[in-house]
Structures are given as structure tokens and as C-alpha cells.
Design a protein around this motif. Structure first.
Motif, PDB file in Angstrom:
ATOM      1  N   ARG A  50       1.747  12.298   1.214  1.00  0.00           N
ATOM      2  CA  ARG A  50       3.191  12.329   0.939  1.00  0.00           C
ATOM      3  C   ARG A  50       3.467  12.372  -0.574  1.00  0.00           C
ATOM      4  N   LEU A  51       2.629  11.651  -1.318  1.00  0.00           N
ATOM      5  CA  LEU A  51       2.790  11.685  -2.770  1.00  0.00           C
ATOM      6  C   LEU A  51       2.583  13.106  -3.297  1.00  0.00           C
TER       7      LEU A  51
ATOM      8  N   GLN B 286      17.082  11.803  -4.143  1.00  0.00           N
ATOM      9  CA  GLN B 286      16.422  11.588  -2.860  1.00  0.00           C
ATOM     10  C   GLN B 286      14.907  11.782  -2.938  1.00  0.00           C
ATOM     11  N   TRP B 287      14.513  12.854  -3.615  1.00  0.00           N
ATOM     12  CA  TRP B 287      13.082  13.137  -3.657  1.00  0.00           C
ATOM     13  C   TRP B 287      12.593  13.231  -5.080  1.00  0.00           C
TER      14      TRP B 287
ATOM     15  N   ASP C 276      -1.909   9.372   4.891  1.00  0.00           N
ATOM     16  CA  ASP C 276      -0.467   9.693   4.999  1.00  0.00           C
ATOM     17  C   ASP C 276       0.225   9.481   3.656  1.00  0.00           C
ATOM     18  N   ILE C 277      -0.140   8.345   3.051  1.00  0.00           N
ATOM     19  CA  ILE C 277       0.519   7.969   1.802  1.00  0.00           C
ATOM     20  C   ILE C 277       0.145   8.939   0.686  1.00  0.00           C
TER      21      ILE C 277
ATOM     22  N   GLU D 212      10.412  22.617   4.700  1.00  0.00           N
ATOM     23  CA  GLU D 212      11.350  22.506   5.835  1.00  0.00           C
ATOM     24  C   GLU D 212      12.401  21.418   5.593  1.00  0.00           C
ATOM     25  N   ARG D 213      11.954  20.298   4.998  1.00  0.00           N
ATOM     26  CA  ARG D 213      12.876  19.187   4.781  1.00  0.00           C
ATOM     27  C   ARG D 213      13.883  19.488   3.670  1.00  0.00           C
TER      28      ARG D 213
ATOM     29  N   ARG E  79       4.259  11.502  13.802  1.00  0.00           N
ATOM     30  CA  ARG E  79       3.809  10.490  14.762  1.00  0.00           C
ATOM     31  C   ARG E  79       4.712  10.407  15.983  1.00  0.00           C
TER      32      ARG E  79
ATOM     33  N   VAL F 290       2.467   3.113  -1.865  1.00  0.00           N
ATOM     34  CA  VAL F 290       2.746   3.368  -3.280  1.00  0.00           C
ATOM     35  C   VAL F 290       3.691   4.547  -3.471  1.00  0.00           C
ATOM     36  N   ASP F 291       3.838   5.349  -2.445  1.00  0.00           N
ATOM     37  CA  ASP F 291       4.733   6.506  -2.560  1.00  0.00           C
ATOM     38  C   ASP F 291       6.195   6.111  -2.343  1.00  0.00           C
TER      39      ASP F 291
ATOM     40  N   ARG G   8       3.003  15.805  -1.554  1.00  0.00           N
ATOM     41  CA  ARG G   8       4.102  16.643  -1.060  1.00  0.00           C
ATOM     42  C   ARG G   8       5.349  16.463  -1.929  1.00  0.00           C
ATOM     43  N   LYS G   9       5.516  15.200  -2.361  1.00  0.00           N
ATOM     44  CA  LYS G   9       6.654  14.881  -3.206  1.00  0.00           C
ATOM     45  C   LYS G   9       6.567  15.704  -4.507  1.00  0.00           C
TER      46      LYS G   9
ATOM     47  N   LEU H 282      11.433  10.243   8.307  1.00  0.00           N
ATOM     48  CA  LEU H 282      11.350  11.606   8.856  1.00  0.00           C
ATOM     49  C   LEU H 282       9.897  11.975   9.142  1.00  0.00           C
ATOM     50  N   ASP H 283       8.983  11.522   8.269  1.00  0.00           N
ATOM     51  CA  ASP H 283       7.555  11.751   8.505  1.00  0.00           C
ATOM     52  C   ASP H 283       7.122  11.128   9.829  1.00  0.00           C
TER      53      ASP H 283
ATOM     54  N   THR I  31       0.826  -1.225   0.000  1.00  0.00           N
ATOM     55  CA  THR I  31       0.000   0.000   0.000  1.00  0.00           C
ATOM     56  C   THR I  31       0.856   1.269   0.000  1.00  0.00           C
TER      57      THR I  31
ATOM     58  N   ASP J 246      12.677   9.511   3.693  1.00  0.00           N
ATOM     59  CA  ASP J 246      11.717  10.602   3.860  1.00  0.00           C
ATOM     60  C   ASP J 246      10.542  10.165   4.739  1.00  0.00           C
TER      61      ASP J 246
ATOM     62  N   HIS K  74      -3.948   5.588   4.867  1.00  0.00           N
ATOM     63  CA  HIS K  74      -4.039   5.897   3.441  1.00  0.00           C
ATOM     64  C   HIS K  74      -3.793   7.374   3.181  1.00  0.00           C
TER      65      HIS K  74
ATOM     66  N   ALA L  35      15.513   6.105  -0.858  1.00  0.00           N
ATOM     67  CA  ALA L  35      15.434   7.549  -0.624  1.00  0.00           C
ATOM     68  C   ALA L  35      14.042   7.923  -0.111  1.00  0.00           C
ATOM     69  N   ASP L  36      13.021   7.282  -0.682  1.00  0.00           N
ATOM     70  CA  ASP L  36      11.658   7.537  -0.213  1.00  0.00           C
ATOM     71  C   ASP L  36      11.482   7.076   1.224  1.00  0.00           C
TER      72      ASP L  36
ATOM     73  N   ARG M  38       7.302  19.269  -3.781  1.00  0.00           N
ATOM     74  CA  ARG M  38       8.725  19.494  -3.551  1.00  0.00           C
ATOM     75  C   ARG M  38       9.466  19.647  -4.883  1.00  0.00           C
TER      76      ARG M  38
ATOM     77  N   LEU N 230      -6.027   8.897  -5.133  1.00  0.00           N
ATOM     78  CA  LEU N 230      -5.036   8.078  -4.419  1.00  0.00           C
ATOM     79  C   LEU N 230      -5.666   7.334  -3.264  1.00  0.00           C
TER      80      LEU N 230
END
Lengths: 338, 446
Positions: B237-238, B189-190, B233-234, B161-162, A127, A108-109, B240-241, A121-122, A106, A118, B231, A114-115, B244, B216
């Protein structure tokens, strides 16, 4: 008894049966009088005692010097990383697996390490806790994660069923051994493309101190054991190729074969004169070739006048000396200089 | 062995006395503490070198430094106002590159809590530098940077920030390998959402954020193994990516600014003129305070010629928020460092802002430094079976009078020798144990 050698073998698990099969193929069939006993013998080498242990204990006992030799997965040897453990042959050709980092499908990101850095860090930022990695390989895991720039994590130790940890909720991802990837898939996990920690297979290990202090009788035993293992391993990778070649000039044929690495054989071809029904002279050639070069070799022989060819797998190939024995001498010699 | 022990600890003694003279009280901290305490704001390099272990469900670590413990002590010991603390002891950090593979070293340093402004920064730098001078290290070199100023300068690019943290932690890479290299690292990295990424279509094109998020969420709903993430969070983050990577232009501009900053390694006397040209108006007060703190070092009798400004200096701990510095000798040996860390105490639970600044130096790095003459004279008293009572009495007498006395069974030219009658022979003269004033005076003047 100083004139004997003890070889520890895995008693159960994925390596147990393949180890016995391998030794049998080497001409070192293990005799176990009673399936409930932990000891056995090798009739071809009566000076060797066999001790059956859990694979982790095989490594621990060799490391401690309780036994001189053992067969175990390379992964466990790397995890222990002890100066007393010598890897005599790291490729016994069975028990292949990979130590891999896998994340829930799940996620998928997350496409690579490298991900994951990240995401770690999240976890800290949102959390207020570390990324939790379930593994039995804490040493290798720590090294790998740090080398990939992932520093904030907690390792969760678990005996068995590591792959279930993310579903059960006590870890976020796993670092575990995988042979085919099926178990990972069934647990909805996906290995990261750059998340392989190491490729492992069964290895022959020894205790450095024990091997340094070996009596000549033990040395002779060990050398025979290594000779037989090496011969079987070399044999697995080779075929004996025979072919009939048309031609009357054996030197020219030999030269043509020597020109191509795939038909060079171990030390050049053996040629013997033949006469067919029509009375034409030719030559029968016999070569030891690498198993993965069988078809290129046959094709090349055809191009220089080859007709029929036949190939047989080889059970043993003895080289000038046992590579494992030479390697061991080097390892022990290097140690003495220290 | 004893000699090494004494020699190694002498600089620590000298520094302790030195800092006591500035009003710094000795703070004792435990060698083993909660790992999370040190991990709160540790830089990545430090985290991988911490010695950690678990006991009874707690993750513990050998202390790698004193600052986190001191900050924790201030917050949870209910201190307030200005506090000046000094510390000395062994700190632990794995250093695989070190030739000696030393994992512990003697560290001495100080923390100043509750005081802000250039005077406080100057006090800590001066405390460190005059301490080095007390150890006869007069050829010191002070390299100073400013994390706070750099953050202010980066603020104009409005980065995530990151991303900002990534840039600051890659300053060394920038200096050594250039902008393209760091940019490549950033992409790696990103990186952009590649075609292989599942649900890439949801993330590309002109699709609005909300639509992408909804797509998503639907796409990730069928999985069961979530590993502590939801879900949302994921999906977030996508997005945010993607966000970025849309900042790539600003990242390039920021890298060019940092690159110019990296090249600004100059003596303090000229650096601030060049820095002023690069500093946006809103960051000028920070620059002014920094310049003032260095100017104040002159009042401590310290030579400003020995100060180098290196604006991109970034130390290994993430908690630094303002001025940072490193101490070197003329052979560029790293002797120690420190800086301002105003945010750390809030991370430790302080309800109000507590300004904080400190430094530490490593005595092993000072190992070859020759300290000045001993403050207290040391003498040897001959001990043999005929005179043990008199020898012990004499040794105690010297100790009560502030001198160091050791008993030894080997006689050397300057050994004090007693006999049963209470006579003392020293340097061809005879004194009496019953009337020791003449002897004590001679010893003190020795």
C-alpha cells in the motif's frame, strides 16, 4: 420521596475515588456506612441520598429518571445522546481522557483518517470484508467514521480489553478511551493524529423530566449542591495573592492594577494602608487571581512598586450566583418553551 | 387520515396500472434484508444513511431501494432472458437534512433485465416520463448523464481505479468549488509520503520498487498487532500510495477534462455536438448509442425540448455503469431517477453478463401533484339502524359492479339512501334494489 434528591455515583472504576475526593473538596463528603452497601449520604446536605452504581448504570439510571442526578464520564453521556439527559456541568475537572481511534503500530502506511479510508477500501477489494473496528462506543464511532468519509466498516462490540482485539485478531483497529496512552502503546497500538473523537472528563448530569417536576424543597437542595460544587471548581482555578506596594496614592495604584487584566481580580483590588519600620507609607493589596496568571501577576506588581508577595490556594470562591444553577435554569426554561 | 392515505396511494395505483400496460409484472420484496445486499455497490452517502441492525449474527437493513433486491432475485431465482418487473412500497433512508426528518418514503419504479442498447434505455426513461404524465405532471424535466461515457473518457489518463472513483464521486465538488479544491482534497486523502511517515527514506529517492518493498518488509516485521493485515499488504500500500502521487499530472489533466464536461449542461438538441468534440474516438460508439436512446423518446410522444444533458451527473449508487437520469418538475423538485447498471448482476453472482436498467420515483415528492379524475366512481350509502340490511346489500351490489361503496352514518346531498321496502333514493330519483340496472347505469355515468 419528593422532597429528597438521589445522586448516583460511580461505585468502581477510574472515576470512583476521584468522585469521592471531588465531593469532599466541595464540602460534600460522602458517608458510606458499609463498603458493601450501595447507598450513602452527604452529612452536609441531609436531603440528598447517594446511590453507588457502575458508571454505565449511573448514566442509564439518570436517563431513565430513576435518579435525579449523577456523576459520569462525558463520553458515556455523548454516546447515549438522549433528550432526557441534561449536562449540568460538563467540566468537573477530573477523570480526563480521550476517545481515540488507534491502529496497530505496524500499520506504518496509515498516518491519518484519510489513509484509514483507503485501507478500508483495500479490505473490501482484496479481502472481501469490511474494516473491523472494536469499540464500546458504537454511536460515536459510527458518527465519527462517517464524518471522515469511512463508510464500509463493521463495529465489533467487546466488553473490556478492547485494546487487545487487533492482537487477538478479531478487529483491525480500535476506538477506545485513553488517559495516558500507555495501554494503547503496550498493546502495540498508535492513536491517529486526527483520530480523536472527543475529550472527556467527569460531568454532572440530571434527568430533564425529574428536574422540571422538582418541588421547591428539592430545588433549594439542588441549588446548594451546585453552589458548593461551583465554589470548589472556581476555587481550584484561583489564588489569593497578597503583596506590599510602595506608594502614597491608592487611586493611582488601583488604576494601575485595573489596567492589567491579570491584576484586576474578581472585581478590582482591595488596598489597605501600611507603614514600614522607616515610617514610609505603602499599601497592602489583596487580589483573587487566576491560577495560571500567578507569575505574570507577581511580575506586574513588581513593576508598579510591589515588594513582598504571598499567594494561597483558595478552597471555595462564591461568585454572584452559581453558574451551574443559572445554566440549568436556562436549559429547563428552554425546554419549557418547546 | 383516511383521506391522506387514499390520496397518497392513488398515484401508486395509477403508476402500477400504467407500468402493467408496458408488460411490467409486480415484484414484492421484503422490507428487511441482508445489509450486505444493499452495501454491495452503495455510494458512500447512502451507506451512512442506511438503517442497519444486527439479529442472530446477521447484519440486516431496512431496504433503501429495490434495485439490489430485484437484481439478487433475478440471479438467484434462476431467471434468464428479458424480465420486466415493477415494484412499489416504502423505502428507508435517514435524511437528517429533511425538514420533516422523514425516514421512509413511498417509492415506485421498474427494472428491465436482459435487454441492452438504446431501445431499452429509451423504454425505461419513457416508462418513467409517461408515468409522470399519467399523474398530470406534464412540466417534467429530464436531466441525463452517462457514467459509462465518463469512464471511457477518463480511461485515456490511465488512472488507478480508486483515483477514478475519487474523481467521479467529487464531481459535485468540482462543479461547486473548482479544480484546485478537488486537487487539494486528493492530496489530503492520498497525500504524498510526508517526512513524518515512518520509513520515509525507504520510499523516497530513486529507490526501486523491489528494494523499497524488501526494506519495508524488514522494517515492519517486528510488530505483533497486525489487525487482519499482513506485512506485505502494508508495504504494497505504501508503494501504491507513492505510485498514486506520481500520477498527479494525469489527475490534473483529468480534472481539466471533467471541468469542461461539467460546464456542458445543455439542452439535448445542442449538447451532443459539443460532447462529440470532447469524446475520444474509442468512446464515440457509447456517445452515439446515448444520443440514439434520447432520440427514441420522440417516438413515445415525449418532448425532447424538456431534456437537458448534464454529462457529469452522478447518482448516489455506485452500481450505475451507463446512462443515468434524474426526473424533475419545473420547480426543480427531484421526483426520481434511474439508469443503467450492467455490472451489478455480476457482483450478485451472475455467471454471464446481464444488462439491466431501471428507475424509481418518490411519491412524497409527487405529493402536491393533482392526479386526474378518479378512474372508478366512489359512492356513500347511508347506514342507520333501520336500514342496515338494505344498505349493506346495496353497497355489495355496487362493489360487485366495479364501483366503490362506503357506508356512512351521515347523510349528504349525494348519499344513497335505502329503506326497508328496498327503495333507493339518489339525486331526487327513486330506484329499486330488486331491479338495479337503471341505478347502476346512472351511477356509472355520474
Amino acid at each position: 420521596m419528593p422532597e429528597r434528591i438521589t445522586l448516583a455515583l460511580p461505585s468502581k472504576g477510574v472515576l470512583a475515588d476521584p468522585t469521592l475526593d471531588f465531593l469532599r473538596d466541595c464540602g460534600l463528603a460522602v458517608h458510606k456506612p458499609n463498603p458493601r452497601q450501595y447507598t450513602g449520604s452527604i452529612r452536609a446536605l441531609p436531603g440528598i441520598d447517594v446511590l453507588f452504581q457502575r458508571v454505565k448504570d449511573v448514566v442509564a439510571k439518570v436517563e431513565a429518571g430513576t435518579v435525579e442526578l449523577g456523576i459520569a464520564g462525558h463520553d458515556l453521556v455523548c454516546e447515549l445522546e438522549s433528550d432526557d439527559l441534561l449536562v449540568i456541568n460538563e467540566r468537573l475537572g477530573f477523570g480526563h481522557c480521550q476517545l481515540q481511534l488507534a491502529v496497530p503500530t505496524t500499520w506504518v502506511d496509515v498516518q491519518g483518517m484519510a489513509d484509514l479510508v483507503d485501507v478500508a477500501l483495500d479490505f473490501r477489494q482484496y479481502r472481501h470484508r469490511n474494516l473491523r473496528v472494536a469499540t464500546n462506543f458504537s454511536h460515536l464511532a459510527r458518527q465519527f467514521l462517517n464524518a471522515n468519509g469511512l463508510h464500509h466498516f463493521s463495529l465489533v462490540q467487546a466488553e473490556g480489553a478492547i485494546e487487545a482485539a487487533p492482537t487477538l485478531g478479531y478487529a483491525d483497529c480500535v476506538i477506545d478511551l485513553s488517559q495516558t496512552g500507555t495501554t494503547l502503546r503496550e498493546n502495540h497500538l498508535r492513536p491517529l493524529p486526527d483520530g480523536t473523537l472527543l475529550e472527556s472528563q467527569a460531568t454532572l448530569i440530571g434527568n430533564r423530566r425529574c428536574l422540571q417536576a422538582m418541588e421547591p424543597v428539592q430545588g433549594k437542595l439542588l441549588r446548594t449542591l451546585l453552589e458548593l460544587m461551583d465554589a470548589a471548581l472556581q476555587g481550584r482555578e484561583r489564588y489569593l495573592l497578597s503583596a506590599n506596594l510602595a506608594g502614597t496614592d491608592p487611586e493611582r495604584l488601583a488604576r494601575q492594577m485595573m489596567e492589567n487584566p491579570v491584576t484586576r481580580g474578581l472585581e478590582g483590588p482591595t488596598l489597605a494602608p501600611t507603614w514600614n519600620e522607616d515610617g514610609q507609607q505603602g499599601y497592602a493589596v489583596t487580589l483573587v487571581i487566576s491560577a495560571d496568571q500567578l507569575l505574570p501577576a507577581v511580575q506586574y506588581l513588581r513593576s508598579i512598586g510591589g515588594r513582598q508577595a504571598s499567594a494561597r490556594p483558595l478552597r471555595h470562591v462564591f461568585l454572584e450566583d452559581s453558574p451551574s444553577w443559572l445554566r440549568l435554569q436556562q436549559l429547563l426554561g428552554h425546554c419549557r418553551q418547546n | 387520515m383516511t383521506t391522506q392515505f387514499l390520496e397518497r396511494n392513488r398515484p401508486a395505483d395509477i403508476l402500477r396500472d400504467h407500468m402493467a400496460g408496458y408488460g411490467y409484472e409486480v415484484l414484492e420484496t421484503s422490507v428487511v434484508d441482508d445489509a450486505s445486499l444493499f452495501l454491495t455497490r452503495a455510494g458512500d452517502r447512502i451507506v451512512s444513511r442506511l438503517y442497519t441492525f444486527g439479529r442472530g449474527g446477521r447484519e440486516l437493513a431496512l431496504r433503501p431501494e429495490f434495485t439490489s433486491q430485484a437484481a439478487h432475485h433475478y440471479v438467484h431465482g434462476n431467471f434468464s432472458g428479458v424480465q420486466r418487473w415493477q415494484f412499489s412500497g416504502q423505502v428507508f433512508e435517514e435524511s437528517p437534512q429533511s425538514a420533516s426528518r422523514a425516514c421512509q418514503q413511498m417509492s415506485v419504479g421498474a427494472e428491465l433485465f436482459g435487454l441492452n442498447g438504446p431501445a431499452a434505455d429509451a423504454e425505461i426513461m419513457a416508462l418513467a416520463l409517461t408515468g409522470l404524465q399519467a399523474l398530470n405532471v406534464n412540466n417534467w424535466r429530464l436531466v441525463v448523464g452517462h457514467i459509462g461515457l465518463m469512464r471511457q473518457m477518463l480511461a485515456q489518463f490511465a488512472l488507478d481505479e480508486r483515483t477514478e472513483r475519487f474523481l467521479i464521486s467529487n464531481l459535485r465538488n468540482l462543479r461547486q468549488h473548482g479544480i484546485d479544491h478537488v486537487l487539494q482534497q486528493f492530496r489530503a486523502q492520498w497525500g504524498e509520503v510526508s517526512e513524518e511517515t515512518p520509513f520515509a527514506p525507504q520510499l523516497s529517492g530513486n529507490i526501486g520498487d523491489e528494494t523499497a518493498l524488501a526494506g519495508l518488509l524488514r522494517a515492519t516485521l517486528h510488530g505483533t498487532a497486525m489487525g487482519g493485515r499482513e506485512h506485505r499488504d502494508i508495504a504494497r500500500r505504501l508503494l501504491r500510495k507513492r505510485q498514486r502521487m506520481s500520477e498527479l499530472g494525469q489527475v490534473v489533466e483529468a480534472l481539466h477534462m471533467l471541468d469542461r464536461l461539467c460546464q456542458l449542461s445543455q439542452p439535448a438538441s445542442v449538447a451532443f455536438t459539443s460532447l462529440a468534440g470532447l469524446t475520444p474516438t474509442e468512446a464515440r460508439p457509447v456517445l452515439h448509442n446515448w444520443e440514439e436512446s434520447l432520440a427514441l423518446l420522440g417516438s413515445y410522444g415525449l418532448s425532447l425540448e424538456q431534456i437537458v444533458i448534464q454529462p457529469d451527473l452522478a447518482r448516489n449508487w455506485d452500481y450505475y455503469s451507463g446512462m443515468v437520469f434524474e426526473l424533475h418538475d419545473s420547480e426543480s423538485r427531484h421526483l426520481g431517477g434511474g439508469g443503467r447498471y450492467d455490472d451489478l448482476l455480476n457482483f450478485m453472482g451472475a455467471s454471464n453478463p446481464v444488462p439491466a436498467v431501471g428507475f424509481a420515483c418518490w411519491l412524497e415528492a409527487l405529493g402536491t401533484v393533482q392526479p386526474g379524475p378518479r378512474a372508478v366512481n366512489s359512492f356513500t350509502v347511508l347506514l342507520d339502524e333501520n336500514n342496515s340490511v338494505a344498505a349493506i346489500r346495496l353497497a355489495q351490489l355496487l362493489r360487485f359492479n366495479g364501483l366503490i361503496a362506503q357506508l356512512a352514518d351521515v347523510r349528504q346531498a349525494d348519499t344513497l339512501v335505502t329503506d326497508r321496502e328496498g327503495r333507493i333514493r339518489w339525486c331526487d330519483r327513486v330506484y329499486s334494489l330488486d331491479d338495479p340496472q337503471g341505478l347502476l347505469e346512472a351511477l356509472r355515468n355520474a
